[in-house]
Enzyme design. Structure first.
Site, PDB file in Angstrom:
ATOM      1  N   ASP A   1      41.378  34.274  39.726  1.00 15.65           N
ATOM      2  CA  ASP A   1      42.563  35.128  39.590  1.00 15.65           C
ATOM      3  C   ASP A   1      43.804  34.250  39.566  1.00 15.65           C
ATOM      4  OD1 ASP A   1      41.144  37.595  41.888  1.00 15.65           O
ATOM      5  OD2 ASP A   1      40.850  37.287  39.735  1.00 15.65           O
TER       6      ASP A   1
ATOM      7  N   HIS B   1      34.813  33.680  40.134  1.00 10.81           N
ATOM      8  CA  HIS B   1      33.974  34.875  40.341  1.00 10.81           C
ATOM      9  C   HIS B   1      33.827  35.640  39.030  1.00 10.81           C
ATOM     10  CE1 HIS B   1      38.184  35.993  41.021  1.00 10.81           C
ATOM     11  NE2 HIS B   1      37.866  37.219  40.681  1.00 10.81           N
TER      12      HIS B   1
ATOM     13  N   ARG C   1      30.183  51.450  38.037  1.00 15.03           N
ATOM     14  CA  ARG C   1      30.633  50.718  39.215  1.00 15.03           C
ATOM     15  C   ARG C   1      32.155  50.742  39.238  1.00 15.03           C
ATOM     16  NH1 ARG C   1      32.195  45.264  40.113  1.00 15.03           N
ATOM     17  NH2 ARG C   1      32.264  44.854  42.360  1.00 15.03           N
TER      18      ARG C   1
HETATM   19  C1  LIG Z   1      47.475  38.644  36.615  1.00 19.71           C
HETATM   20  C2  LIG Z   1      46.312  39.165  36.259  1.00 19.71           C
HETATM   21  C3  LIG Z   1      45.658  38.958  34.957  1.00 19.71           C
HETATM   22  C4  LIG Z   1      44.288  39.636  35.163  1.00 19.71           C
HETATM   23  C5  LIG Z   1      44.606  40.733  36.148  1.00 19.71           C
HETATM   24  C6  LIG Z   1      45.465  40.013  37.154  1.00 19.71           C
HETATM   25  C7  LIG Z   1      44.570  39.066  37.993  1.00 19.71           C
HETATM   26  C8  LIG Z   1      43.214  38.793  37.331  1.00 19.71           C
HETATM   27  C9  LIG Z   1      43.322  38.607  35.802  1.00 19.71           C
HETATM   28  C10 LIG Z   1      42.006  38.780  35.017  1.00 19.71           C
HETATM   29  C11 LIG Z   1      41.157  39.903  35.643  1.00 19.71           C
HETATM   30  C12 LIG Z   1      41.174  37.499  34.955  1.00 19.71           C
HETATM   31  C13 LIG Z   1      40.016  37.665  33.947  1.00 19.71           C
HETATM   32  C14 LIG Z   1      40.557  38.008  32.541  1.00 19.71           C
HETATM   33  C15 LIG Z   1      41.442  39.274  32.536  1.00 19.71           C
HETATM   34  C16 LIG Z   1      42.042  39.399  31.128  1.00 19.71           C
HETATM   35  C17 LIG Z   1      40.599  40.536  32.714  1.00 19.71           C
HETATM   36  O1  LIG Z   1      39.371  40.464  32.516  1.00 19.71           O
HETATM   37  O2  LIG Z   1      41.150  41.615  33.062  1.00 19.71           O
HETATM   38  C18 LIG Z   1      42.547  39.082  33.601  1.00 19.71           C
HETATM   39  C19 LIG Z   1      43.576  40.164  33.896  1.00 19.71           C
HETATM   40  C20 LIG Z   1      44.534  40.454  32.745  1.00 19.71           C
HETATM   41  O3  LIG Z   1      44.992  39.515  32.083  1.00 19.71           O
HETATM   42  O4  LIG Z   1      44.787  41.664  32.532  1.00 19.71           O
HETATM   43  O1  LIG Z   2      35.316  44.377  40.107  1.00 18.19           O
HETATM   44  C1  LIG Z   2      35.045  43.301  40.684  1.00 18.19           C
HETATM   45  O2  LIG Z   2      34.167  43.213  41.559  1.00 18.19           O
HETATM   46  C2  LIG Z   2      35.833  42.041  40.322  1.00 18.19           C
HETATM   47  C3  LIG Z   2      37.098  42.367  39.571  1.00 18.19           C
HETATM   48  C4  LIG Z   2      37.942  41.126  39.357  1.00 18.19           C
HETATM   49  O3  LIG Z   2      37.541  39.991  39.584  1.00 18.19           O
HETATM   50  C5  LIG Z   2      39.308  41.285  38.834  1.00 18.19           C
HETATM   51  O4  LIG Z   2      39.686  42.441  38.470  1.00 18.19           O
HETATM   52  O5  LIG Z   2      40.024  40.234  38.813  1.00 18.19           O
HETATM   53 FE   LIG Z   3      39.158  38.558  39.636  1.00 19.27          FE
END
Ligand SMILES: C=C1C[C@]23C[C@H]1CC[C@H]2[C@]1(C)CCC[C@@](C)(C(=O)O)[C@H]1[C@@H]3C(=O)O
Ligand SMILES: O=C(O)CCC(=O)C(=O)O
Ligand SMILES: [Fe+2]
Length: 292
Positions: free
Chosen positions: A160, A214, A224
């Site tokens: 994150d 993670h 979920r």
């Molecule tokens: C600042 C953020 C960007 C995301 C949401 C928050 C913290 C976690 C990031 C995220 C979950 C990391 C994985 C990729 C992402 C694009 C996602 O899968 O949602 C990320 C989130 C985001 O950019 O919206």
């Molecule tokens: O849903 C989960 O268990 C992980 C979600 C997560 O890593 C995120 O939203 O950044």
């Molecule tokens: Fe995350």
């Protein structure tokens, strides 16, 4: 990741289920992410269908609903008004539950910040004060079942970019952390939060604490859900380790930056993964030379 044993939050869970039922997976959601492009702060409000507007491959198998929590602007009505105006009049109670939930998450985050300061041997109030006027992000994740669950991921491997994550997951399971060179399941506990540090706190601790890698798996049978509170500092605060960390003459690992800079990077230039901060530094140097 560390689990804290806490009382269950049935009212939050009920409101969450009601809210997420409103968001049918992969629907043409009535809300699109209102992100202000071009370096302005992203306004975190609304639903996202797997970020299909942002990525053309490896789309996460999930639906998200995100909104901002501004600790300074703690007028409960702003949340309630938002839920009533954006989600629907019948979600006034949900707005109140989320207002209370976010306030509780903020308080928990400040206690954790004190513990982190103590563990680093710095002024116990340093991080608590830094995050007292936090601008955090509340996100509801909904992961639909997938008949080919082995071919996709709910959320791919990432750290994150935020500072501290307080996650409440349902009993389905799917969260995994990469530790001891293998993916390990984080067993759901109905009375516990999962807490992990993000990239911004890694910089605030000059790398003493590492951002946690993670991911979230999906399955063939069950939806979920998870509630995630992403703690972030006020956008324009300078992210740098506390001065008393440098009494020991350790070199700085990361340049000064603001959360606004890192958020812009992850929203407009780079998909957060395991190496976000390493890729952020050269981008920052090239795009914001005035910082240096
Ligand atoms: C600042 C953020 C960007 C995301 C949401 C928050 C913290 C976690 C990031 C995220 C979950 C990391 C994985 C990729 C992402 C694009 C996602 O899968 O949602 C990320 C989130 C985001 O950019 O919206
Ligand atoms: O849903 C989960 O268990 C992980 C979600 C997560 O890593 C995120 O939203 O950044
Ligand atoms: Fe995350």
């Amino acid at each position: 990741m560390v689990s804290f044993k806490l009382p269950t939050m049935e009212s939050t869970r009920i409101s969450f289920v009601k809210l997420m039922m409103k968001l049918t997976p992969f629907s043409t959601s009535p809300w699109t992410r209102s992100s202000v492009l071009g370096g302005n702060p992203v306004t975190w409000s609304g639903t996202q269908g797997a970020h299909a507007d942002r990525y053309s491959s490896k789309l996460p198998w999930k639906e998200t609903f995100s909104f901002r929590y501004d600790a300074n602007h703690s007028n409960p009505l702003s949340f309630v008004d938002y839920f009533k105006s954006v989600v629907g009049q019948e979600f006034e109670h949900t707005g109140r539950v989320y207002q209370r939930y976010c306030e509780a998450m903020k308080e928990l985050s400040l206690v954790i910040m004190e513990l982190l300061a103590i563990s680093l041997g710095v002024d116990r109030m340093h991080y608590r004060e830094f995050f007292n006027d936090q601008r955090s992000i509340m996100r509801c994740n909904l992961y639909p079942p997938c008949i080919s669950s082995g071919l996709t991921l709910g959320t791919g491997p990432h750290c994150d970019p935020t500072s501290l994550t307080i996650l409440h997951q349902d009993q389905v399971g799917g969260l995994e952390v990469f530790a001891d060179n293998k993916w390990q399941a984080v067993r759901p506990r109905h009375d516990a939060f999962v807490i992990n540090l993000g990239d911004t706190f890694m910089a605030l601790s000059n790398g003493k604490y590492k951002s946690c890698l993670h991911r979230a798996l999906v399955n063939e049978d069950k939806e979920r859900r998870s509630l995630v509170f992403f703690v972030s500092p006020k956008e324009d605060k300078i992210v740098r380790p506390p001065q008393d960390m440098f009494a020991r003459k350790e070199p700085r690992k990361y340049p000064d930056f603001t959360w606004s800079d890192l958020l812009e990077f992850t929203q407009n230039h780079y998909r957060a993964d395991v190496a976000t901060l390493e890729n952020f530094t050269p981008w920052l140097l090239s795009s914001k030379p005035s910082n240096f």
